[in-house]
Design a protein around this motif. Structure first.
Motif, PDB file in Angstrom:
ATOM      1  N   ASN A 266       5.383   1.639  -4.293  1.00 27.05           N
ATOM      2  CA  ASN A 266       5.322   0.168  -4.378  1.00 27.05           C
ATOM      3  C   ASN A 266       4.546  -0.449  -3.211  1.00 27.05           C
ATOM      4  O   ASN A 266       4.964  -1.458  -2.633  1.00 27.05           O
ATOM      5  CB  ASN A 266       6.727  -0.431  -4.455  1.00 27.05           C
ATOM      6  CG  ASN A 266       7.449  -0.055  -5.729  1.00 27.05           C
ATOM      7  OD1 ASN A 266       6.862  -0.032  -6.809  1.00 27.05           O
ATOM      8  ND2 ASN A 266       8.724   0.283  -5.605  1.00 27.05           N
ATOM      9  N   LYS A 267       3.436   0.150  -2.879  1.00 24.15           N
ATOM     10  CA  LYS A 267       2.616  -0.355  -1.777  1.00 24.15           C
ATOM     11  C   LYS A 267       1.433  -1.213  -2.256  1.00 24.15           C
ATOM     12  O   LYS A 267       0.726  -1.800  -1.448  1.00 24.15           O
ATOM     13  CB  LYS A 267       2.085   0.810  -0.956  1.00 24.15           C
ATOM     14  CG  LYS A 267       3.167   1.566  -0.199  1.00 24.15           C
ATOM     15  CD  LYS A 267       2.557   2.676   0.652  1.00 24.15           C
ATOM     16  CE  LYS A 267       3.638   3.408   1.462  1.00 24.15           C
ATOM     17  NZ  LYS A 267       3.052   4.493   2.300  1.00 24.15           N
ATOM     18  N   VAL A 268       1.221  -1.252  -3.562  1.00 23.07           N
ATOM     19  CA  VAL A 268       0.110  -2.034  -4.113  1.00 23.07           C
ATOM     20  C   VAL A 268       0.589  -3.447  -4.398  1.00 23.07           C
ATOM     21  O   VAL A 268       1.671  -3.647  -4.966  1.00 23.07           O
ATOM     22  CB  VAL A 268      -0.436  -1.379  -5.394  1.00 23.07           C
ATOM     23  CG1 VAL A 268      -1.571  -2.221  -5.976  1.00 23.07           C
ATOM     24  CG2 VAL A 268      -0.922   0.038  -5.101  1.00 23.07           C
ATOM     25  N   HIS A 269      -0.230  -4.434  -4.013  1.00 21.95           N
ATOM     26  CA  HIS A 269       0.164  -5.840  -4.165  1.00 21.95           C
ATOM     27  C   HIS A 269      -0.980  -6.648  -4.769  1.00 21.95           C
ATOM     28  O   HIS A 269      -2.150  -6.223  -4.766  1.00 21.95           O
ATOM     29  CB  HIS A 269       0.553  -6.432  -2.814  1.00 21.95           C
ATOM     30  CG  HIS A 269       1.622  -5.666  -2.091  1.00 21.95           C
ATOM     31  ND1 HIS A 269       2.943  -5.690  -2.470  1.00 21.95           N
ATOM     32  CD2 HIS A 269       1.540  -4.836  -1.012  1.00 21.95           C
ATOM     33  CE1 HIS A 269       3.653  -4.920  -1.656  1.00 21.95           C
ATOM     34  NE2 HIS A 269       2.820  -4.392  -0.754  1.00 21.95           N
ATOM     35  N   VAL A 270      -0.624  -7.809  -5.272  1.00 26.41           N
ATOM     36  CA  VAL A 270      -1.634  -8.749  -5.772  1.00 26.41           C
ATOM     37  C   VAL A 270      -2.590  -9.113  -4.630  1.00 26.41           C
ATOM     38  O   VAL A 270      -2.153  -9.395  -3.513  1.00 26.41           O
ATOM     39  CB  VAL A 270      -0.961 -10.010  -6.341  1.00 26.41           C
ATOM     40  CG1 VAL A 270      -2.007 -11.086  -6.647  1.00 26.41           C
ATOM     41  CG2 VAL A 270      -0.171  -9.669  -7.604  1.00 26.41           C
ATOM     42  N   GLY A 271      -3.874  -9.100  -4.906  1.00 26.26           N
ATOM     43  CA  GLY A 271      -4.882  -9.392  -3.895  1.00 26.26           C
ATOM     44  C   GLY A 271      -5.546  -8.162  -3.321  1.00 26.26           C
ATOM     45  O   GLY A 271      -6.570  -8.270  -2.635  1.00 26.26           O
ATOM     46  N   ASP A 272      -4.975  -6.982  -3.598  1.00 22.23           N
ATOM     47  CA  ASP A 272      -5.573  -5.740  -3.091  1.00 22.23           C
ATOM     48  C   ASP A 272      -6.914  -5.477  -3.780  1.00 22.23           C
ATOM     49  O   ASP A 272      -7.122  -5.817  -4.938  1.00 22.23           O
ATOM     50  CB  ASP A 272      -4.630  -4.552  -3.316  1.00 22.23           C
ATOM     51  CG  ASP A 272      -3.466  -4.552  -2.335  1.00 22.23           C
ATOM     52  OD1 ASP A 272      -3.515  -5.325  -1.368  1.00 22.23           O
ATOM     53  OD2 ASP A 272      -2.507  -3.777  -2.554  1.00 22.23           O
ATOM     54  N   LYS A 273      -7.799  -4.826  -3.041  1.00 19.68           N
ATOM     55  CA  LYS A 273      -9.134  -4.517  -3.530  1.00 19.68           C
ATOM     56  C   LYS A 273      -9.109  -3.268  -4.404  1.00 19.68           C
ATOM     57  O   LYS A 273      -8.467  -2.272  -4.063  1.00 19.68           O
ATOM     58  CB  LYS A 273     -10.076  -4.319  -2.338  1.00 19.68           C
ATOM     59  CG  LYS A 273     -11.528  -4.070  -2.705  1.00 19.68           C
ATOM     60  CD  LYS A 273     -12.349  -3.682  -1.476  1.00 19.68           C
ATOM     61  CE  LYS A 273     -12.326  -4.783  -0.428  1.00 19.68           C
ATOM     62  NZ  LYS A 273     -13.207  -4.416   0.726  1.00 19.68           N
ATOM     63  N   VAL A 274      -9.841  -3.323  -5.525  1.00 17.92           N
ATOM     64  CA  VAL A 274      -9.963  -2.184  -6.437  1.00 17.92           C
ATOM     65  C   VAL A 274     -11.415  -1.716  -6.419  1.00 17.92           C
ATOM     66  O   VAL A 274     -12.341  -2.517  -6.615  1.00 17.92           O
ATOM     67  CB  VAL A 274      -9.539  -2.555  -7.868  1.00 17.92           C
ATOM     68  CG1 VAL A 274      -9.736  -1.368  -8.813  1.00 17.92           C
ATOM     69  CG2 VAL A 274      -8.087  -3.014  -7.892  1.00 17.92           C
ATOM     70  N   VAL A 275     -11.611  -0.406  -6.194  1.00 16.57           N
ATOM     71  CA  VAL A 275     -12.949   0.173  -6.128  1.00 16.57           C
ATOM     72  C   VAL A 275     -13.030   1.364  -7.075  1.00 16.57           C
ATOM     73  O   VAL A 275     -12.013   1.831  -7.597  1.00 16.57           O
ATOM     74  CB  VAL A 275     -13.298   0.614  -4.682  1.00 16.57           C
ATOM     75  CG1 VAL A 275     -13.267  -0.578  -3.742  1.00 16.57           C
ATOM     76  CG2 VAL A 275     -12.341   1.705  -4.200  1.00 16.57           C
ATOM     77  N   THR A 276     -14.248   1.861  -7.295  1.00 14.63           N
ATOM     78  CA  THR A 276     -14.411   3.051  -8.128  1.00 14.63           C
ATOM     79  C   THR A 276     -13.787   4.260  -7.427  1.00 14.63           C
ATOM     80  O   THR A 276     -13.812   4.390  -6.213  1.00 14.63           O
ATOM     81  CB  THR A 276     -15.898   3.322  -8.398  1.00 14.63           C
ATOM     82  OG1 THR A 276     -16.612   3.339  -7.159  1.00 14.63           O
ATOM     83  CG2 THR A 276     -16.481   2.239  -9.292  1.00 14.63           C
ATOM     84  N   SER A 277     -13.234   5.152  -8.235  1.00 18.21           N
ATOM     85  CA  SER A 277     -12.500   6.296  -7.702  1.00 18.21           C
ATOM     86  C   SER A 277     -13.426   7.469  -7.387  1.00 18.21           C
ATOM     87  O   SER A 277     -14.457   7.657  -8.025  1.00 18.21           O
ATOM     88  CB  SER A 277     -11.441   6.734  -8.723  1.00 18.21           C
ATOM     89  OG  SER A 277     -10.828   7.938  -8.324  1.00 18.21           O
TER      90      SER A 277
END
Length: 318
Positions: free
Chosen positions: A218-229
């Protein structure tokens, strides 16, 4: 002949008489000015109004002429000013276009520097499918410029899509908002894996699907950046896709789903950068056992698998 002589004598007599009268009046005027006062009054009464009328008509006629001249001058000035306004309007429109193009090119330059480890080529969008969005479009560079299928395309700060087909001087790009697009991605702060699935119905709201996120801690939150894997088969790692706008638990309580807001404006694409490097993908041992490949095994452009299928494959792998 005799009649002509008599007429001449009469004229001479008349002239002489009038001359004598004028001389007498002059003499009298010098002697007694009061004697000619009535004559002056009568002449003033008769002549002054006529003079005023003539002067007024002359002034009106002169003013009318001046008005005509002023109107013609104003008409010419108006034509010249209108031509100047049209020229300035055209120049202003061109300056606005140039300023906007300069802004976009600066963004591309900054993006080029951001991913300076890759060789890139700039291209302009020259065609697209019908509709408001650039889900499938054509650019003006192709194989003659080193572009190949599966090369990544970026613009506006992040990932646009992938090259699907090339010609000598053109290439087709499928963007990540297309219904047939799935991108293997990860959250940059935690490296937790997920899939970004295109959906033209969602992009109208400015969002893309985020599915199958593994966030056990549960460390991912709204506003976190998403990039290609880095485990993506076709997309180079670390290219920004967008930011998480909504997140919730799936029914299996093992994964999470939500939405991201992409950084690229897919309604107004004009220039893009094509990365002239293909992803070197080596399938891991788990691939041969049936483990789901997020954009490899499912294939670029395939629909994401259901949660039940994912769980079944995970069980099989175990």
């Amino acid at each position: 002949m005799k009649k002509t002589t008599n007429d001449n004598l009469k004229n001479k007599y008349l002239l002489a008489v009038l001359s004598v009268v004028c001389i007498l009046l002059i003499v009298v005027s010098f002697i007694e000015s009061s004697a000619v006062a009535p004559v002056k009054q009568v002449s003033g009464f008769l002549i002054t109004p006529v003079q005023k009328g003539i002067n007024g008509f002359g002034s009106w006629l002169s003013g009318l002429t001046d008005n005509f001249e002023d109107a013609e001058t104003l008409r010419k000035e108006n034509v010249e000013l209108q031509a100047r306004v049209d020229t300035l309007t055209e120049e202003n429109s061109q300056l606005i276009q140039d300023r906007e193009e300069l802004r976009r090119l600066r963004e591309l330059f900054e993006l080029d520097e951001q991913y300076d480890e890759y060789e890139k080529v700039g291209a302009r969008v020259i065609a697209k499918e019908s509709g408001n969005w650039f889900q499938l479009f054509t650019i003006d560079k192709g194989s003659n410029d080193g572009i190949k299928p599966d090369m990544n395309v970026i613009s506006g700060g992040g990932l646009v899509g992938i090259v699907t087909e090339t010609g000598p001087n053109w290439a087709t790009v499928r963007s990540i908002i297309d219904d047939n697009s799935n991108v293997s991605a990860m959250v940059s702060t935690t490296s937790d894996q997920c899939i970004i699935a295109g959906d033209l119905r969602l992009i109208d709201e400015g969002s893309l699907n985020l599915v199958k996120l593994t966030d056990a801690d549960n460390k991912v939150h709204v506003g976190d950046k998403v990039v290609t894997s880095y485990i993506s088969e076709k997309f180079l790692p670390g290219i920004l896709i967008g930011y998480i706008s909504e997140l919730g638990n799936d029914a299996n309580n093992l994964t999470k789903s939500g939405y991201i807001t992409p950084v690229v404006d897919f309604r107004h694409l004009q220039e893009v950068l094509v990365i002239l490097e293909l992803k070197e993908y080596v399938p891991s041992d788990s691939v041969s056992t049936g483990t789901f490949q997020q954009d490899g095994g499912a294939g670029e452009g395939a629909e994401p698998q259901s949660e039940a299928e994912t769980e079944s494959e995970t069980d099989t792998a175990q």
